[in-house]
Design a protein around this motif. Structure first.
Motif, short mmCIF file in Angstrom:
data_model
loop_
_atom_site.label_atom_id
_atom_site.label_comp_id
_atom_site.label_asym_id
_atom_site.label_seq_id
_atom_site.Cartn_x
_atom_site.Cartn_y
_atom_site.Cartn_z
N TYR A 129 0.87 -1.17 0.00
CA TYR A 129 0.00 0.00 0.00
C TYR A 129 0.90 1.22 0.00
O TYR A 129 1.68 1.42 0.93
N TYR A 130 0.84 2.01 -1.03
CA TYR A 130 1.75 3.13 -1.22
C TYR A 130 0.91 4.34 -1.58
O TYR A 130 0.32 4.41 -2.65
N GLU A 131 0.83 5.29 -0.68
CA GLU A 131 0.02 6.48 -0.92
C GLU A 131 0.87 7.72 -0.74
O GLU A 131 1.72 7.79 0.14
N LEU A 132 0.63 8.70 -1.60
CA LEU A 132 1.33 9.97 -1.51
C LEU A 132 0.32 11.07 -1.20
O LEU A 132 -0.84 10.99 -1.62
N PRO A 133 0.73 12.10 -0.47
CA PRO A 133 -0.20 13.17 -0.11
C PRO A 133 -0.58 14.01 -1.32
O PRO A 133 0.12 14.04 -2.33
N ASN A 134 -1.70 14.71 -1.21
CA ASN A 134 -2.11 15.62 -2.28
C ASN A 134 -1.95 17.08 -1.84
O ASN A 134 -2.34 17.99 -2.55
N LEU A 135 -1.36 17.28 -0.65
CA LEU A 135 -1.18 18.63 -0.13
C LEU A 135 0.08 18.65 0.73
O LEU A 135 0.31 17.75 1.53
N VAL A 136 0.86 19.69 0.57
CA VAL A 136 2.04 19.90 1.40
C VAL A 136 2.03 21.35 1.84
O VAL A 136 1.85 22.26 1.02
N THR A 137 2.18 21.58 3.14
CA THR A 137 2.25 22.94 3.67
C THR A 137 3.54 23.06 4.46
O THR A 137 3.61 22.68 5.61
N VAL A 138 4.55 23.58 3.81
CA VAL A 138 5.88 23.66 4.42
C VAL A 138 5.95 24.94 5.27
O VAL A 138 6.44 25.97 4.84
N ASN A 139 5.43 24.85 6.49
CA ASN A 139 5.44 26.01 7.39
C ASN A 139 5.96 25.65 8.78
O ASN A 139 5.76 26.39 9.73
N ASN A 140 6.59 24.48 8.90
CA ASN A 140 7.22 24.02 10.14
C ASN A 140 6.25 23.93 11.33
O ASN A 140 6.64 24.17 12.46
N ASP A 141 5.00 23.55 11.05
CA ASP A 141 4.06 23.34 12.16
C ASP A 141 3.95 21.86 12.54
O ASP A 141 3.17 21.50 13.40
N GLY A 142 4.75 21.01 11.88
CA GLY A 142 4.74 19.58 12.19
C GLY A 142 3.67 18.80 11.46
O GLY A 142 3.54 17.60 11.64
N LYS A 143 2.89 19.44 10.62
CA LYS A 143 1.82 18.78 9.86
C LYS A 143 2.03 19.05 8.38
O LYS A 143 2.09 20.21 7.96
N ASN A 144 2.14 18.00 7.60
CA ASN A 144 2.29 18.10 6.15
C ASN A 144 3.50 18.93 5.73
O ASN A 144 3.47 19.61 4.72
N ASP A 145 4.57 18.89 6.51
CA ASP A 145 5.77 19.67 6.19
C ASP A 145 6.64 19.00 5.13
O ASP A 145 7.52 19.64 4.58
N PHE A 146 6.39 17.73 4.85
CA PHE A 146 7.17 17.00 3.86
C PHE A 146 6.23 16.26 2.91
O PHE A 146 5.15 15.83 3.30
N PHE A 147 6.66 16.13 1.67
CA PHE A 147 5.97 15.29 0.71
C PHE A 147 6.63 13.93 0.81
O PHE A 147 7.77 13.75 0.38
N GLU A 148 5.96 12.98 1.46
CA GLU A 148 6.53 11.66 1.67
C GLU A 148 5.42 10.61 1.67
O GLU A 148 4.28 10.91 1.99
N PRO A 149 5.76 9.37 1.29
CA PRO A 149 4.75 8.31 1.27
C PRO A 149 4.31 7.94 2.68
O PRO A 149 5.05 8.09 3.64
N PHE A 150 3.06 7.51 2.78
CA PHE A 150 2.55 7.01 4.05
C PHE A 150 1.63 5.84 3.78
O PHE A 150 0.87 5.88 2.82
#
Length: 80
Positions: A10-31
């Motif tokens: 199971y390989y899923e990639l995000p559709n949103l990245v918010t690089v603002n250093n809040d610890g949420k969605n700061d990287f585009f990485e598989p999960f």
């Protein structure tokens, strides 16, 4: 007895990245982290079709919104 082993991953990639250093969605990485994946390539392009990030290791995809020229601006980016 019959044993069935599911070798699919199971390989899923995000559709949103918010690089603002809040610890949420700061990287585009598989999960979740894909185990058992033999190979994968990842290419990220800007809206003009220029390659801005590349990875050929499935566990190494961890784009932080930066390129060799610095941080990218807000916008839409495409990947393959």
């Amino acid at each position: 007895n019959e044993v069935c082993v599911d070798d699919c991953f199971y390989y899923e990639l995000p559709n949103l990245v918010t690089v603002n250093n809040d610890g949420k969605n700061d990287f585009f990485e598989p999960f979740p982290i894909p185990y058992g994946v033999a190979s994968a390539t990842f290419s990220l392009y800007n809206i003009w079709g220029e390659l801005i990030y590349y990875s050929d290791s499935p566990l190494d995809i961890k784009w932080d919104g930066k390129t060799k020229n610095g941080s990218v601006s807000d916008g839409v980016y495409y990947y393959t």
